[in-house]
Write an enzyme that holds these catalytic residues in place. Structure first.
Site, short mmCIF file in Angstrom:
data_model
loop_
_atom_site.label_atom_id
_atom_site.label_comp_id
_atom_site.label_asym_id
_atom_site.label_seq_id
_atom_site.Cartn_x
_atom_site.Cartn_y
_atom_site.Cartn_z
N GLU A 23 3.55 -7.43 -2.70
CA GLU A 23 3.05 -8.80 -2.55
C GLU A 23 2.65 -9.45 -3.87
O GLU A 23 2.91 -10.64 -4.06
CB GLU A 23 1.88 -8.81 -1.58
N ARG A 81 0.77 -1.24 0.00
CA ARG A 81 0.00 0.00 0.00
C ARG A 81 0.81 1.29 0.00
O ARG A 81 0.25 2.36 -0.25
CB ARG A 81 -0.92 0.00 1.22
#
Lengths: 355, 168
Positions: A311, A88
């Site tokens: 990720e 993020r």
């Protein structure tokens, strides 16, 4: 006999915390000499967020990358930016830094407009200069540039000769007693998920990726060698392509470990393999050739179009390898890691069925 | 426990220290001499983060008794380059993006140096084999190998640079 196979894995992944507010804040201070100080709570754990955030601040304000100093993850001075997790930070802290940079720049633009005798909209910034855009209509208005995530502000095209340096504008600001500070924060547009239906808007944006793995499986020993991985990742916009490649290459190596080697063995709650001699990580001799492909489809809500890649880089690798194993020897292993004994057992099972 | 007096050359400088017989080299370097560039990873010789050069060879300083370096030459990452002038390997690691979290980097650099000192033109395969005792969880090793290869190629004996010079 050794057999080769090719397999593919695809994924989508939500950027940010699932269905929860997860804001990040940032402060930007444009100092007397034109140095830009960025304060962000974003912890750079090696993924390169300090670099990306410095680039974002430099691009937004119109200074050079080396003019930006990032102070990050010091809870004594930096605003909260949430965790470095959920892929993020480039997206969320990137937006916060851009917003803070824009606020600080706004103060410069006001003074620059007075100095140049034009409206703020007529000014374009880049390479430590503020220039007056030519009236030819060739280049877009500044606000359009921002909304369309254009990194290059097109200094060469359509500007007339009037210009002031950012340092000159700051000097003028200081003479007027004006500091050039900005703060900003960003919270992705999400909703909670309905408890009954599970419906909602858990993420503001998603990353997408496809990876293809080529493996060689030894039918006699069950050993799998990953020869090559091609990893194509939609990152919105790569703020720093080399860092993005590094994330993808590292992710593929971790994904390969997940597919073939890594397993925490537990017995009555105790970890049996709690060192690197028994919990195997891929070494330089285990990793395949990795070919990262950066796919850029700018995300409207991202800073200069960026999303996240941390990720996603390791998510499709194990699936691609498992599919490649199936392609090579015709057995499907559905629990990881794909160890030689599992392959040999499945091959034997297949042989017995055939007999 | 009686202390043992040892003398060794650390990063080019002769040092005399008194050490306990069970003191590990890594603890001498980090705790006594303040050279914290060398990292403690697993402490069991599995990860290579504590790699230093002992008489030019890459060794795990977590497995070595400090007393054993008596009369030897030890190089840590602090002896590789200076703030003003980085070692070519350090420059290449930065330029190629071979550093992410940085924890394996000091050990990687020294393992790379120990290879290039005896083999100025290693193949990618030889580089991968030589650094196989240095675990990296971030990079996938690709850019680390690229960086080491870049320094090897910058060596004037390398075929790549000869080709470049001759404009091929």
């Amino acid at each position: 006999m050794k057999k080769r196979g090719v397999g593919m894995g695809c994924m989508w992944y939500g950027v940010g915390n699932t269905g929860l507010p997860n804001p990040a804040g940032a402060h930007v201070d444009i100092l007397d000499d034109g140095t830009v100080l960025v304060l962000t709570g974003c912890a750079d754990i090696g993924q390169g967020s300090d670099t990306a955030l410095a680039q974002i601040a430099a691009e937004e304000i119109g200074v050079r990358y080396e003019d930006v100093r990032v102070v990050s993850a010091d809870t004594g001075v930096t605003p909260d930016a949430g965790a470095t997790s959920a892929s993020r930070q480039t997206y969320i802290s990137g937006n916060a830094v851009r917003s803070a940079a824009r606020a600080a720049k706004q103060l410069i633009l006001e003074t620059a407009a007075e100095m140049l005798g034009v409206s703020q909209e007529e000014i374009i910034a880049g390479d430590r200069l503020l220039k007056v855009r030519a009236a030819s209509g060739k280049s877009q208005a500044f606000t359009d540039c921002q909304s369309e995530c254009r990194v290059g502000l097109g200094l060469d095209s359509g500007s007339d000769t009037r210009e002031v340096s950012i340092a000159e504008v700051i000097a003028k600001c200081r003479m007027k007693g004006k500091l050039t500070l900005g703060h900003g924060w960003y919270n992705p547009d999400t909703t909670g998920l309905d408890a009954e239906t599970g419906q909602g808007r858990p993420y503001a944006t998603y990353a997408f990726a496809t990876q293809v793995a080529e493996v060689e499986v030894d039918e006699d020993t069950g050993e799998v060698t990953v020869l090559r991985v091609v990893a194509a990742h939609d990152v919105g916009r790569a703020i720093n392509p080399r860092n993005v490649e590094g994330q993808i290459e590292g992710g593929c190596a971790i994904g390969m470990g997940y597919a073939l080697m890594e397993e925490i063995k537990l017995q009555e709650g105790n970890v049996l393999n709690c060192n690197f001699a028994t919990y195997l990580l891929p070494t330089s001799l285990d990793v395949p050739e990795i070919y990262p492909l950066i796919v850029e489809d700018p995300e409207k809500t991202g800073p200069f179009g960026a999303k996240g890649v941390g990720e996603p880089a390791l998510i499709p690798t194990a699936a691609a390898i498992a599919n490649a194993v199936y392609d090579a020897v015709g057995v499907r292993i559905t629990d990881l890691p794909i160890t030689p004994d599992k392959i040999l057992a499945k091959l034997k099972e297949k042989q017995n069925k055939g007999a | 426990m009686d202390k043992i007096k040892i003398q060794f050359v650390l990063n080019g400088e002769t040092r005399q220290v008194e050490v306990e017989p069970d003191l590990l080299l890594i603890d001498l370097l980090r705790e006594r001499l303040g050279l914290t560039g060398t990292k403690v990873g697993c402490g069991e010789g599995d990860c290579g983060a504590c790699t230093v050069l002992l008489n030019g060879k890459n060794v795990n300083s977590c497995l070595l008794l400090a007393a054993r370096v008596n009369g030897c030459e030890v190089v840590t990452v602090e002896g590789l380059g200076s703030y003003d002038k980085l070692h070519p390997l350090q420059e290449a690691f930065i330029a190629e993006g071979a550093v992410q979290c940085g924890f394996c980097t000091p050990g990687m650099l020294l393992s790379a140096k120990s290879l290039l000192d005896v083999n100025a033109r290693p193949t990618r395969e030889e580089i991968a084999r030589h650094i196989a005792g240095n675990l990296c969880r971030c990079t996938g090793y690709t850019k680390i190998i690229n960086a080491i290869e870049k320094v090897a190629c910058a060596d004037r004996h390398c075929a790549c640079s000869r080709e470049a010079e001759e404009g091929r």
